[in-house]
Scaffold this motif. Sequence first.
Motif, PDB file in Angstrom:
ATOM      1  N   ARG A 110       0.792  -1.194   0.014  1.00  0.00           N
ATOM      2  CA  ARG A 110      -0.212  -0.099   0.010  1.00  0.00           C
ATOM      3  C   ARG A 110       0.952   1.288   0.122  1.00  0.00           C
ATOM      4  N   LEU A 111       2.017   1.211  -0.054  1.00  0.00           N
ATOM      5  CA  LEU A 111       3.034   2.164  -0.144  1.00  0.00           C
ATOM      6  C   LEU A 111       2.767   2.952  -1.788  1.00  0.00           C
ATOM      7  N   PRO A 112       2.712   4.252  -1.448  1.00  0.00           N
ATOM      8  CA  PRO A 112       2.243   4.744  -2.693  1.00  0.00           C
ATOM      9  C   PRO A 112       3.273   4.418  -4.071  1.00  0.00           C
ATOM     10  N   GLY A 113       2.500   4.425  -5.248  1.00  0.00           N
ATOM     11  CA  GLY A 113       3.056   3.820  -6.276  1.00  0.00           C
ATOM     12  C   GLY A 113       3.464   2.661  -6.482  1.00  0.00           C
ATOM     13  N   ARG A 114       3.725   1.624  -5.386  1.00  0.00           N
ATOM     14  CA  ARG A 114       3.903   0.242  -5.631  1.00  0.00           C
ATOM     15  C   ARG A 114       3.172  -0.382  -6.681  1.00  0.00           C
ATOM     16  N   LEU A 115       1.956  -0.394  -6.351  1.00  0.00           N
ATOM     17  CA  LEU A 115       0.901  -1.484  -7.211  1.00  0.00           C
ATOM     18  C   LEU A 115       0.822  -0.662  -8.797  1.00  0.00           C
ATOM     19  N   ALA A 116       1.080   0.547  -8.899  1.00  0.00           N
ATOM     20  CA  ALA A 116       0.894   1.122 -10.244  1.00  0.00           C
ATOM     21  C   ALA A 116       2.025   0.663 -11.140  1.00  0.00           C
ATOM     22  N   GLU A 117       3.125   0.360 -10.504  1.00  0.00           N
ATOM     23  CA  GLU A 117       4.293  -0.106 -11.340  1.00  0.00           C
ATOM     24  C   GLU A 117       3.952  -1.549 -11.848  1.00  0.00           C
ATOM     25  N   PRO A 118       4.505  -1.589 -13.124  1.00  0.00           N
ATOM     26  CA  PRO A 118       4.458  -2.885 -13.695  1.00  0.00           C
ATOM     27  C   PRO A 118       5.142  -4.057 -13.023  1.00  0.00           C
ATOM     28  N   PHE A 119       4.599  -5.069 -12.943  1.00  0.00           N
ATOM     29  CA  PHE A 119       5.177  -6.430 -12.547  1.00  0.00           C
ATOM     30  C   PHE A 119       6.628  -6.774 -13.089  1.00  0.00           C
ATOM     31  N   PRO A 120       7.901  -6.639 -12.606  1.00  0.00           N
ATOM     32  CA  PRO A 120       8.714  -6.693 -13.455  1.00  0.00           C
ATOM     33  C   PRO A 120       9.246  -8.179 -14.141  1.00  0.00           C
ATOM     34  N   LEU A 121       8.654  -9.187 -13.757  1.00  0.00           N
ATOM     35  CA  LEU A 121       9.147 -10.330 -14.459  1.00  0.00           C
ATOM     36  C   LEU A 121       8.196 -10.882 -15.352  1.00  0.00           C
ATOM     37  N   THR A 122       9.130 -11.358 -16.374  1.00  0.00           N
ATOM     38  CA  THR A 122       8.348 -12.013 -17.631  1.00  0.00           C
ATOM     39  C   THR A 122       8.458 -13.533 -17.708  1.00  0.00           C
ATOM     40  N   ALA A 123       9.021 -14.116 -16.886  1.00  0.00           N
ATOM     41  CA  ALA A 123       9.163 -15.722 -16.673  1.00  0.00           C
ATOM     42  C   ALA A 123       9.587 -15.772 -15.165  1.00  0.00           C
ATOM     43  N   PRO A 124       9.252 -17.111 -14.829  1.00  0.00           N
ATOM     44  CA  PRO A 124       9.548 -17.505 -13.390  1.00  0.00           C
ATOM     45  C   PRO A 124      10.940 -17.337 -13.096  1.00  0.00           C
ATOM     46  N   THR A 126       1.825 -15.488  -1.076  1.00  0.00           N
ATOM     47  CA  THR A 126       1.280 -15.755  -2.284  1.00  0.00           C
ATOM     48  C   THR A 126       0.536 -14.373  -2.850  1.00  0.00           C
ATOM     49  N   ARG A 127       1.099 -14.000  -4.017  1.00  0.00           N
ATOM     50  CA  ARG A 127       0.669 -12.534  -4.699  1.00  0.00           C
ATOM     51  C   ARG A 127      -0.039 -12.574  -5.774  1.00  0.00           C
ATOM     52  N   LEU A 128      -0.850 -11.583  -5.981  1.00  0.00           N
ATOM     53  CA  LEU A 128      -1.870 -11.289  -7.295  1.00  0.00           C
ATOM     54  C   LEU A 128      -0.913 -10.315  -8.112  1.00  0.00           C
ATOM     55  N   VAL A 129      -0.719 -10.613  -9.250  1.00  0.00           N
ATOM     56  CA  VAL A 129      -0.282  -9.381 -10.079  1.00  0.00           C
ATOM     57  C   VAL A 129      -1.264  -8.703 -10.593  1.00  0.00           C
ATOM     58  N   VAL A 130      -1.084  -7.242 -10.445  1.00  0.00           N
ATOM     59  CA  VAL A 130      -2.192  -6.323 -10.728  1.00  0.00           C
ATOM     60  C   VAL A 130      -1.799  -5.424 -11.788  1.00  0.00           C
ATOM     61  N   ASN A 131      -0.623  -5.476 -12.236  1.00  0.00           N
ATOM     62  CA  ASN A 131      -0.230  -4.605 -13.277  1.00  0.00           C
ATOM     63  C   ASN A 131       0.649  -5.334 -14.013  1.00  0.00           C
ATOM     64  N   GLY A 132       0.829  -4.996 -15.619  1.00  0.00           N
ATOM     65  CA  GLY A 132       1.792  -5.614 -16.346  1.00  0.00           C
ATOM     66  C   GLY A 132       1.152  -6.910 -17.238  1.00  0.00           C
ATOM     67  N   PRO A 133       1.883  -7.257 -18.112  1.00  0.00           N
ATOM     68  CA  PRO A 133       1.492  -8.327 -18.947  1.00  0.00           C
ATOM     69  C   PRO A 133       1.029  -9.687 -18.104  1.00  0.00           C
ATOM     70  N   ARG A 134       1.221  -9.717 -17.008  1.00  0.00           N
ATOM     71  CA  ARG A 134       0.879 -11.031 -16.132  1.00  0.00           C
ATOM     72  C   ARG A 134      -0.392 -10.740 -15.363  1.00  0.00           C
ATOM     73  N   ALA A 135      -0.812  -9.452 -15.566  1.00  0.00           N
ATOM     74  CA  ALA A 135      -1.915  -9.148 -14.725  1.00  0.00           C
ATOM     75  C   ALA A 135      -3.064 -10.247 -14.579  1.00  0.00           C
ATOM     76  N   GLY A 136      -3.519 -10.432 -13.152  1.00  0.00           N
ATOM     77  CA  GLY A 136      -4.470 -11.391 -13.022  1.00  0.00           C
ATOM     78  C   GLY A 136      -3.899 -12.810 -12.493  1.00  0.00           C
ATOM     79  N   GLN A 137      -2.507 -13.011 -12.961  1.00  0.00           N
ATOM     80  CA  GLN A 137      -1.941 -14.343 -12.357  1.00  0.00           C
ATOM     81  C   GLN A 137      -1.750 -14.269 -11.182  1.00  0.00           C
ATOM     82  N   VAL A 138      -1.495 -15.473 -10.124  1.00  0.00           N
ATOM     83  CA  VAL A 138      -1.133 -15.462  -8.820  1.00  0.00           C
ATOM     84  C   VAL A 138       0.147 -16.356  -9.061  1.00  0.00           C
ATOM     85  N   TRP A 139       1.078 -15.633  -8.034  1.00  0.00           N
ATOM     86  CA  TRP A 139       2.500 -16.101  -8.150  1.00  0.00           C
ATOM     87  C   TRP A 139       2.919 -16.118  -6.630  1.00  0.00           C
TER      88      TRP A 139
END
Length: 183
Positions: free
Chosen positions: A101-115, A143-156
């Motif tokens: 919940r820190l400002p800007g963290r969720l708005a940044e795209p998830f950086p991983l494109t592969a495991p 367990t984390r939910l990707v909320v931003n970026g190409p993998r949005a919606g996935q659970v990692w």
Amino acid sequence: MESWDRAGVRARIREMAARDPGLVRFGADTHRYELAPRLPEAEIRAFEESHGIDLPVEYRSFVAEVGNGPAGPSHGLMPLTVSRPEADEEWAVDAEWWEDRLPGRLAEPFPLTAPLPGRIGVPTEALTRGTLTLAEQGCGIFTRLVVNGPRAGQVWQIDPDRGGFVPVSPGFRTWYTDWLESP
């Protein structure tokens, strides 16, 4: 997107609780098979606007139609938001939850494109941007939910010491339903 069967989810959770009166199933002593009330649309929208994101539909509809945690996988589903009295609850004040919940963290795209298997050699804060903590498994595993970026919606799942950061489910509905259907 298909909406959740609120009555069906709650009935299944009651059934799970009846089969586990001693709360011996992993995490049950934390979430106690209880669901918090649903979140009002205005509160969900305010969260999204304050973080500059749109929550993945499956998760968003869950907190709007079923409940705001905690009954769920591992030690339970962490709430999207908490009111002041709930802020002292153990499940609501986990450091990972507050970091999200820190400002800007969720708005940044998830950086991983592969495991990223194995031991993680970079600070987890750099890898978890654009993700929301769903549940704690213990021993630093989340367990984390990707909320931003190409993998949005996935659970990692992130296990910095042993298991890396790897996808565990294509979406929130599958992840949560798998838990509901487990013996």
